[in-house]
Design a protein around this motif. Structure first.
Motif, PDB file in Angstrom:
ATOM      1  N   LEU A  88       0.823  -1.215   0.000  1.00  0.00           N
ATOM      2  CA  LEU A  88       0.000   0.000   0.000  1.00  0.00           C
ATOM      3  C   LEU A  88       0.857   1.264   0.000  1.00  0.00           C
ATOM      4  N   LYS A  89       1.957   1.193   0.771  1.00  0.00           N
ATOM      5  CA  LYS A  89       2.828   2.374   0.910  1.00  0.00           C
ATOM      6  C   LYS A  89       3.283   2.906  -0.461  1.00  0.00           C
ATOM      7  N   GLU A  90       3.517   1.966  -1.383  1.00  0.00           N
ATOM      8  CA  GLU A  90       4.054   2.359  -2.691  1.00  0.00           C
ATOM      9  C   GLU A  90       3.112   3.244  -3.500  1.00  0.00           C
ATOM     10  N   ILE A  91       1.824   3.147  -3.240  1.00  0.00           N
ATOM     11  CA  ILE A  91       0.910   3.948  -4.081  1.00  0.00           C
ATOM     12  C   ILE A  91       0.480   5.259  -3.386  1.00  0.00           C
ATOM     13  N   LEU A  92       0.828   5.401  -2.117  1.00  0.00           N
ATOM     14  CA  LEU A  92       0.350   6.590  -1.387  1.00  0.00           C
ATOM     15  C   LEU A  92       1.266   7.790  -1.592  1.00  0.00           C
ATOM     16  N   GLU A  93       0.648   8.959  -1.715  1.00  0.00           N
ATOM     17  CA  GLU A  93       1.402  10.200  -1.771  1.00  0.00           C
ATOM     18  C   GLU A  93       1.589  10.702  -0.347  1.00  0.00           C
ATOM     19  N   ASP A  94       2.518  11.635  -0.199  1.00  0.00           N
ATOM     20  CA  ASP A  94       2.735  12.229   1.117  1.00  0.00           C
ATOM     21  C   ASP A  94       1.525  13.097   1.470  1.00  0.00           C
ATOM     22  N   PHE A 101      -3.535   0.383  12.137  1.00  0.00           N
ATOM     23  CA  PHE A 101      -2.106   0.457  11.784  1.00  0.00           C
ATOM     24  C   PHE A 101      -1.926   1.403  10.601  1.00  0.00           C
ATOM     25  N   TYR A 102      -0.662   1.768  10.344  1.00  0.00           N
ATOM     26  CA  TYR A 102      -0.364   2.746   9.292  1.00  0.00           C
ATOM     27  C   TYR A 102       0.682   2.178   8.341  1.00  0.00           C
ATOM     28  N   PRO A 103       0.575   2.374   7.054  1.00  0.00           N
ATOM     29  CA  PRO A 103      -0.592   2.959   6.435  1.00  0.00           C
ATOM     30  C   PRO A 103      -1.690   1.904   6.297  1.00  0.00           C
TER      31      PRO A 103
END
Ligand SMILES: C[S@@+](CC[C@H](N)C(=O)[O-])C[C@H]1O[C@@H](n2cnc3c(N)ncnc32)[C@H](O)[C@@H]1O
Length: 418
Positions: free
Chosen positions: A294-300, A328-330
């Motif tokens: 998931l982290k790979e597709i999220l923007e800051d 939990f995150y993200p």
């Protein structure tokens, strides 16, 4: 199949029965609007295989004239017949049409194989075939915002309503592959239908009609998983039987975007058919599962438009709904129709008509346009040419591109080797 290149030759301009559609203020050539002329022009510039008769020649010339009229900076400037004819004879030589080619995903110039893209949406099915050098020779999509996105990315304006013969007439006689993620709104009646004639009025009928008329070697269809179970499977059996009657040997499978490296649970049925039994036998749906992140597709968060952050009211509601749950995150927080919230490391399937808040990143904000496109596996150079609301609709309607890419590679192997 090699693409036939034809130049417009021996052009004479003729007078067209031209009318003005008072209500929309658009020029109409026969039943053709400016959008249709743009489709004629852009599809001609990329690929002129459908020019066969005098009528289509004249239509292209007419579209070029209209384009030149709209592009001219000085409204008093006269666009002469001689100039229109010169441009039409060799349009690429004129530096007027570069916008159709300066796009992230132009049509390959000399594609070995050709395809048509029906119910094209924003081209999620087309994209991997273009990457492999397949050449699109016709596309159709009637939603004007999806058309804008398609034009901005592929340099091609899709033709409109595929149920109309005036649209279908642009389909070239020969092409190798038919692609269609056809809409599924007609399920309620399809189950009771038996034969080809009975499915009239459904979008599958349009697909079947085009297969019957053009007999491409292969077909790739995509739809929601529920198509396979609707009316106790009768709807799906009808579809498979009709494909068989049309001469196609088919295989099908329900696939999940999660298995193709995307953090989205999206299950879709894929049907692949070949006219050759041997080719169908050689095709399979064995894919190596890929992991997602998931982290790979999220923007800051700091780059996210503030309007995408949920209101205090929604935040408080979500706090209550997740009491006692592991957060939990993200993560993506999903609210279902019953008001239950689950916290997951992937998104549920993007949906066009869903509530604005049904998916919240870390329970805080909605997905940005770029994140929505990434959730479907569109590359970052895919252009965003419409509003965020339209991107939500378009991505909800589209496909998991990496899933199609894997299928496309298998089809390509078979067309080239079997
Ligand atoms: C399920 S979506 C397919 C999306 C596409 N696979 C993509 O990657 O974006 C179906 C599309 O068919 C279009 N459509 C529905 N009826 C149509 C018609 N009669 N003529 C042309 N397009 C149509 C809709 O506007 C919608 O974009």
């Amino acid at each position: 199949m090699a693409v036939r290149k034809k130049k417009i030759q021996n052009i004479k301009l003729v007078d067209f029965p031209e009318e003005v559609d008072e209500q929309n203020g658009i020029k109409v050539y026969g039943e053709t609007s400016w959008e249709n002329q743009l489709a004629v022009l852009s599809q001609y510039l990329h690929n002129n295989v459908y020019i066969g008769d005098e009528d289509s020649k004249q239509e292209i010339i007419y579209a070029i004239r209209e384009f030149l009229e709209r592009k001219k900076s000085n409204k008093d400037e006269e666009i002469t017949d001689e100039y229109v004819i010169k441009v039409a004879e060799n349009p690429i030589a004129y530096n007027l049409f570069s916008d159709f080619f300066k796009v992230p995903f132009p049509n390959p110039k000399f594609g070995q194989h050709t395809f048509i893209d029906l119910f094209a949406g924003i081209g999620g099915i087309r994209l991997p075939f273009n990457e492999m050098g397949y050449r699109c020779v016709f596309s159709s999509e009637w939603d004007k915002y999806a058309q804008q996105t398609y034009l901005a990315n592929f340099g091609e304006m899709p033709f409109g309503d595929i149920t109309k013969e005036v649209t279908k007439k642009y389909i070239p006689k020969h092409f190798d592959l038919l692609l269609a993620g056809f809409p599924c709104q007609a399920f309620s009646i399809m189950g009771k239908m038996q034969g080809f004639a009975d499915i009239r009025g459904t979008m599958f009928f349009e697909v079947a009609t085009i297969l019957e008329r053009h007999q491409p070697e292969a077909v790739l269809l995509e739809n929601v998983k529920q198509l396979t179970t609707h009316d106790q499977g009768r709807t799906f059996s009808t579809i498979l039987r009709i494909l068989g009657e049309l001469g196609y040997h088919v295989k099908w499978q329900v696939l999940n975007a999660l298995d193709f490296g995307l953090p989205q649970k999206r299950e879709r049925v894929i049907i692949v058919g070949f006219r050759s039994q041997q080719r169908c036998d050689a095709f399979n749906f064995d894919f190596k599962k890929k992991t997602y992140n998931l982290k790979e597709i999220l923007e800051d968060d700091k780059d996210i438009d503030p309007s995408l952050f949920a209101s205090d009211m929604i935040l408080q509601k979500r706090q209550k709904q997740t009491e006692g749950k592991t957060v939990f995150y993200p993560s993506i927080w999903h609210e279902n129709k019953a008001g239950n919230v689950s916290v997951l490391d992937y998104a549920c399937a993007l949906r066009t008509g869903a509530s604005y808040n049904y998916l919240l990143v870390n329970g805080q904000r909605r997905l940005s346009s770029r994140e929505l496109l990434r959730l479907q596996g569109f590359p970052d150079n895919y252009k965003i040419a419409v509003s965020h609301g339209e991107i939500r609709r378009q991505t909800g309607n589209s496909v998991a591109v990496p899933m199609i890419r894997e299928i496309a590679r298998k089809i390509d192997y078979i067309l080239n080797n079997i």
